[in-house]
Design a protein around this motif. Structure first.
Motif, PDB file in Angstrom:
ATOM      1  N   LEU A 192       5.487 -77.673  15.933  1.00 20.51           N
ATOM      2  CA  LEU A 192       5.246 -77.514  17.368  1.00 20.51           C
ATOM      3  C   LEU A 192       4.947 -76.071  17.755  1.00 20.51           C
ATOM      4  CD1 LEU A 192       8.003 -79.891  18.777  1.00 20.51           C
ATOM      5  CD2 LEU A 192       5.570 -80.361  18.460  1.00 20.51           C
ATOM      6  N   ASP A 193       5.346 -75.138  16.924  1.00 19.97           N
ATOM      7  CA  ASP A 193       5.109 -73.730  17.211  1.00 19.97           C
ATOM      8  C   ASP A 193       3.729 -73.329  16.695  1.00 19.97           C
ATOM      9  OD1 ASP A 193       7.783 -72.910  18.255  1.00 19.97           O
ATOM     10  OD2 ASP A 193       8.409 -73.615  16.281  1.00 19.97           O
ATOM     11  N   ALA A 194       2.978 -72.603  17.515  1.00 18.73           N
ATOM     12  CA  ALA A 194       1.689 -72.079  17.068  1.00 18.73           C
ATOM     13  C   ALA A 194       1.938 -70.874  16.173  1.00 18.73           C
ATOM     14  CB  ALA A 194       0.831 -71.684  18.276  1.00 18.73           C
ATOM     15  N   TRP A 195       0.905 -70.458  15.424  1.00 17.89           N
ATOM     16  CA  TRP A 195       0.983 -69.281  14.566  1.00 17.89           C
ATOM     17  C   TRP A 195       1.098 -68.058  15.459  1.00 17.89           C
ATOM     18  CZ3 TRP A 195       2.043 -67.670   9.954  1.00 17.89           C
ATOM     19  CH2 TRP A 195       1.462 -66.529   9.388  1.00 17.89           C
TER      20      TRP A 195
ATOM     21  N   ILE B 190      -3.273 -76.680   5.039  1.00 14.76           N
ATOM     22  CA  ILE B 190      -2.417 -76.151   6.095  1.00 14.76           C
ATOM     23  C   ILE B 190      -3.304 -75.598   7.201  1.00 14.76           C
ATOM     24  CG2 ILE B 190      -0.370 -75.757   4.688  1.00 14.76           C
ATOM     25  CD1 ILE B 190      -1.160 -72.871   4.407  1.00 14.76           C
ATOM     26  N   TRP B 191      -2.874 -75.862   8.437  1.00 17.63           N
ATOM     27  CA  TRP B 191      -3.672 -75.574   9.618  1.00 17.63           C
ATOM     28  C   TRP B 191      -2.932 -74.571  10.486  1.00 17.63           C
ATOM     29  CZ3 TRP B 191      -3.328 -79.334  14.219  1.00 17.63           C
ATOM     30  CH2 TRP B 191      -4.156 -78.932  15.259  1.00 17.63           C
ATOM     31  N   PHE B 192      -3.568 -73.442  10.743  1.00 12.49           N
ATOM     32  CA  PHE B 192      -3.022 -72.385  11.591  1.00 12.49           C
ATOM     33  C   PHE B 192      -3.718 -72.460  12.947  1.00 12.49           C
ATOM     34  CE2 PHE B 192      -2.381 -70.977   7.292  1.00 12.49           C
ATOM     35  CZ  PHE B 192      -1.219 -70.229   7.294  1.00 12.49           C
ATOM     36  N   LEU B 193      -2.938 -72.599  14.014  1.00 15.82           N
ATOM     37  CA  LEU B 193      -3.473 -72.664  15.366  1.00 15.82           C
ATOM     38  C   LEU B 193      -2.959 -71.447  16.140  1.00 15.82           C
ATOM     39  CD1 LEU B 193      -5.078 -74.435  17.372  1.00 15.82           C
ATOM     40  CD2 LEU B 193      -2.912 -75.526  17.969  1.00 15.82           C
ATOM     41  N   TYR B 194      -3.874 -70.674  16.739  1.00 15.53           N
ATOM     42  CA  TYR B 194      -3.496 -69.435  17.423  1.00 15.53           C
ATOM     43  C   TYR B 194      -4.624 -69.002  18.348  1.00 15.53           C
ATOM     44  CZ  TYR B 194      -6.485 -67.821  13.656  1.00 15.53           C
ATOM     45  OH  TYR B 194      -7.543 -67.680  12.790  1.00 15.53           O
ATOM     46  N   PRO B 195      -4.327 -68.148  19.329  1.00 15.88           N
ATOM     47  CA  PRO B 195      -5.387 -67.629  20.191  1.00 15.88           C
ATOM     48  C   PRO B 195      -6.250 -66.628  19.409  1.00 15.88           C
ATOM     49  CG  PRO B 195      -3.199 -67.124  21.108  1.00 15.88           C
ATOM     50  CD  PRO B 195      -3.005 -67.731  19.765  1.00 15.88           C
ATOM     51  N   PRO B 196      -7.534 -66.905  19.211  1.00 17.87           N
ATOM     52  CA  PRO B 196      -8.365 -66.028  18.378  1.00 17.87           C
ATOM     53  C   PRO B 196      -8.543 -64.619  18.930  1.00 17.87           C
ATOM     54  CG  PRO B 196      -9.712 -67.712  19.417  1.00 17.87           C
ATOM     55  CD  PRO B 196      -8.282 -68.050  19.721  1.00 17.87           C
ATOM     56  N   SER B 197      -8.372 -64.435  20.204  1.00 23.46           N
ATOM     57  CA  SER B 197      -8.514 -63.092  20.768  1.00 23.46           C
ATOM     58  C   SER B 197      -7.273 -62.236  20.501  1.00 23.46           C
ATOM     59  CB  SER B 197      -8.748 -63.180  22.278  1.00 23.46           C
ATOM     60  OG  SER B 197      -7.629 -63.789  22.909  1.00 23.46           O
ATOM     61  N   GLN B 198      -6.183 -62.867  20.029  1.00 23.05           N
ATOM     62  CA  GLN B 198      -4.934 -62.141  19.840  1.00 23.05           C
ATOM     63  C   GLN B 198      -4.449 -62.094  18.403  1.00 23.05           C
ATOM     64  OE1 GLN B 198      -2.054 -63.935  22.444  1.00 23.05           O
ATOM     65  NE2 GLN B 198      -3.472 -63.984  24.149  1.00 23.05           N
ATOM     66  N   ASP B 199      -5.019 -62.920  17.525  1.00 24.62           N
ATOM     67  CA  ASP B 199      -4.443 -63.031  16.179  1.00 24.62           C
ATOM     68  C   ASP B 199      -5.486 -63.478  15.168  1.00 24.62           C
ATOM     69  OD1 ASP B 199      -2.392 -62.899  14.291  1.00 24.62           O
ATOM     70  OD2 ASP B 199      -1.000 -64.017  15.552  1.00 24.62           O
ATOM     71  N   SER B 200      -5.048 -63.603  13.942  1.00 24.41           N
ATOM     72  CA  SER B 200      -5.845 -64.131  12.844  1.00 24.41           C
ATOM     73  C   SER B 200      -4.880 -64.493  11.732  1.00 24.41           C
ATOM     74  CB  SER B 200      -6.872 -63.102  12.360  1.00 24.41           C
ATOM     75  OG  SER B 200      -6.197 -61.980  11.831  1.00 24.41           O
ATOM     76  N   VAL B 201      -5.408 -65.041  10.664  1.00 25.99           N
ATOM     77  CA  VAL B 201      -4.583 -65.333   9.495  1.00 25.99           C
ATOM     78  C   VAL B 201      -5.377 -64.922   8.264  1.00 25.99           C
ATOM     79  CG1 VAL B 201      -5.343 -67.743   9.381  1.00 25.99           C
ATOM     80  CG2 VAL B 201      -3.234 -67.082   8.255  1.00 25.99           C
ATOM     81  N   VAL B 202      -4.686 -64.246   7.333  1.00 26.65           N
ATOM     82  CA  VAL B 202      -5.329 -63.824   6.107  1.00 26.65           C
ATOM     83  C   VAL B 202      -4.515 -64.308   4.920  1.00 26.65           C
ATOM     84  CG1 VAL B 202      -6.524 -61.832   7.064  1.00 26.65           C
ATOM     85  CG2 VAL B 202      -4.228 -61.553   6.204  1.00 26.65           C
ATOM     86  N   GLN B 203      -5.233 -64.738   3.896  1.00 26.18           N
ATOM     87  CA  GLN B 203      -4.586 -65.050   2.627  1.00 26.18           C
ATOM     88  C   GLN B 203      -4.579 -63.755   1.835  1.00 26.18           C
ATOM     89  OE1 GLN B 203      -6.364 -68.246   0.378  1.00 26.18           O
ATOM     90  NE2 GLN B 203      -5.233 -67.704  -1.463  1.00 26.18           N
ATOM     91  N   VAL B 204      -3.412 -63.400   1.292  1.00 29.60           N
ATOM     92  CA  VAL B 204      -3.263 -62.118   0.605  1.00 29.60           C
ATOM     93  C   VAL B 204      -2.606 -62.311  -0.756  1.00 29.60           C
ATOM     94  CG1 VAL B 204      -3.130 -60.756   2.741  1.00 29.60           C
ATOM     95  CG2 VAL B 204      -1.033 -61.680   1.749  1.00 29.60           C
TER      96      VAL B 204
END
Length: 198
Positions: A35-38, A64-78
Motif C-alpha cells: 500500500l505504500d508507494a516508493w 517488482i513494480w515501483f510506483l512514485y511521483p516521477p518529478s520527485q523520485d526515481s529508482v536505480v538498480q545498483v
C-alpha cells in the motif's frame, strides 16, 4: 476427411494447452511496499521495505513494480557496493517514469535505491533475493555481505570529515578502507544479512 478433422482438433487443443502452460509461467508482479508507494519510509515504519521483502517469496520470472511521483523520485538498480554506500551515480539500470517495473530473471541478490539526494540514507532502499529455479538461494558473496554492513553516519553540517587527518590533511583511501574492512564490520555485515534472510 474425419481423420484430418480429428488431427486439426488435436493440434488446436495442444496449441491452447501450450498457451495456457506458457501463460501460467509468466511470474507474479509485486508492488514494492504494497500500500505504500516508493518513497522515504515514514518515521512510524522505518523498516517498511525490509519487512515487505521478507513477506514475499519471489521466484524467477516475477516482477517488482515501483510506483512514485516521477518529478520527485526515481529508482536505480545498483551493485552491492553502491547499495552499501547509497551511491546512485553509476547504476546498473535507472528508471524514472514513476511506474517502473524490474523483471527478476537471474538468481541472486538484486539491489535498488532511490537516486533522489539523501533518500537512500533515510531508508529508501531495497534488496531482493531471487532463488534459483529449484527454489534454493545462492550463497551470499563477500559483496553481498558488505551490502548489509551498517551505513557510515554522515557528518553533521559544519563538522570536518573523519577522513581528515592532522591539520586537515586528507588521509589516503587505503588506511580508511583497511579500517572499514575490519573483522567487526564483516561480522556485523554477516549478522545483518542473516537478519535480512529471516
Amino acid at each position: 476427411m474425419r481423420g484430418a478433422s480429428a488431427l486439426a482438433s488435436l493440434v488446436a487443443a495442444a496449441a491452447v494447452a501450450l498457451l495456457l502452460l506458457i501463460d501460467g509461467c509468466g511470474g507474479a508482479m509485486y508492488k514494492v511496499g504494497d500500500l505504500d508507494a516508493w518513497g522515504i519510509p515514514p518515521p512510524s515504519k522505518p523498516d517498511v521495505y525490509s519487512r515487505w521483502v521478507k513477506s514475499i517469496h519471489f521466484a524467477l520470472g516475477d516482477s517488482i513494480w515501483f510506483l512514485y511521483p516521477p518529478s520527485q523520485d526515481s529508482v536505480v538498480q545498483v551493485t552491492p557496493v553502491a547499495f552499501a554506500a547509497c551511491h546512485a551515480s553509476d547504476p546498473v539500470l535507472k528508471l524514472d517514469d514513476g511506474n517502473s517495473v524490474f523483471n527478476l530473471t537471474t538468481p541472486g541478490r538484486v539491489y535498488y535505491i532511490s537516486a533522489a539526494p539523501g533518500h537512500c540514507r533515510k531508508g529508501q532502499r531495497l534488496a531482493v533475493d531471487v532463488p534459483m529455479a529449484n527454489g534454493t538461494y545462492l550463497p551470499p558473496t563477500a559483496n553481498d555481505l558488505a551490502a548489509f554492513a551498517p551505513m557510515p553516519a554522515e557528518a553533521p553540517a559544519g563538522f570536518e570529515s573523519a577522513a581528515l587527518g592532522p591539520a586537515g590533511a586528507r588521509q589516503s583511501a587505503a588506511p580508511r578502507a583497511a579500517a572499514a574492512a575490519g573483522a567487526g564490520s564483516v561480522l556485523l555485515a554477516a549478522l545483518a544479512f542473516a537478519a535480512f534472510l529471516l
